[in-house]
Design an enzyme around this catalytic site. Structure first.
Site, short mmCIF file in Angstrom:
data_model
loop_
_atom_site.label_atom_id
_atom_site.label_comp_id
_atom_site.label_asym_id
_atom_site.label_seq_id
_atom_site.Cartn_x
_atom_site.Cartn_y
_atom_site.Cartn_z
N CYS A 21 0.83 -1.21 0.00
CA CYS A 21 0.00 0.00 0.00
C CYS A 21 0.87 1.26 0.00
O CYS A 21 1.79 1.38 0.81
CB CYS A 21 -0.92 -0.01 1.22
SG CYS A 21 -2.13 1.33 1.23
N HIS A 32 -12.38 -3.18 -8.85
CA HIS A 32 -13.31 -4.30 -8.89
C HIS A 32 -12.63 -5.58 -8.45
O HIS A 32 -11.45 -5.80 -8.73
CB HIS A 32 -13.88 -4.46 -10.30
CG HIS A 32 -14.76 -3.32 -10.69
ND1 HIS A 32 -14.26 -2.18 -11.27
CD2 HIS A 32 -16.09 -3.14 -10.55
CE1 HIS A 32 -15.25 -1.34 -11.48
NE2 HIS A 32 -16.38 -1.89 -11.06
N CYS A 57 -2.10 -1.12 -4.34
CA CYS A 57 -2.95 -2.25 -3.95
C CYS A 57 -3.80 -2.71 -5.13
O CYS A 57 -4.03 -3.91 -5.31
CB CYS A 57 -3.82 -1.88 -2.76
SG CYS A 57 -2.90 -1.78 -1.19
#
Length: 96
Positions: A21, A32, A57
């Site tokens: 991250c 998605h 991410c």
């Protein structure tokens, strides 16, 4: 329904893969989550089956990068989807 893609921009990443991250909300988008039966070549799942994710991410859950195991990346994405939906429920962006 609200435009969830717009609602995701500029938000804190909810996927939060440790060591991946980037923590930069300026890179956050609606990512998605690919699940069997909900998507295929050129087909994305519905916007509710998604999470707010930073660019790093997002790359990891879409497997453009491979810093963590695919199963762990999917687990983080699903946890992020739950956190994202709670945020949007509290804000009235989506309804139960």
């Amino acid at each position: 329904m609200a435009d969830l893609r717009k609602a995701a921009r500029g938000r804190e990443c909810q996927v939060r893969i440790p060591g991946v991250c980037n923590g930069n909300p300026e890179t956050s988008v609606l990512a998605h989550i690919r699940l069997t039966g909900l998507c295929g070549t050129g087909t994305k799942p519905p916007d509710l089956i998604a999470t707010i994710a930073c660019s790093a991410c997002h790359d990891e859950i879409d497997r453009r990068t491979h810093f963590v195991d695919a199963g762990y990346a999917k687990e983080c994405a699903l946890e992020g989807m739950a956190r994202t939906q709670v945020i949007w429920l509290k804000e009235g962006v989506i309804k139960a």
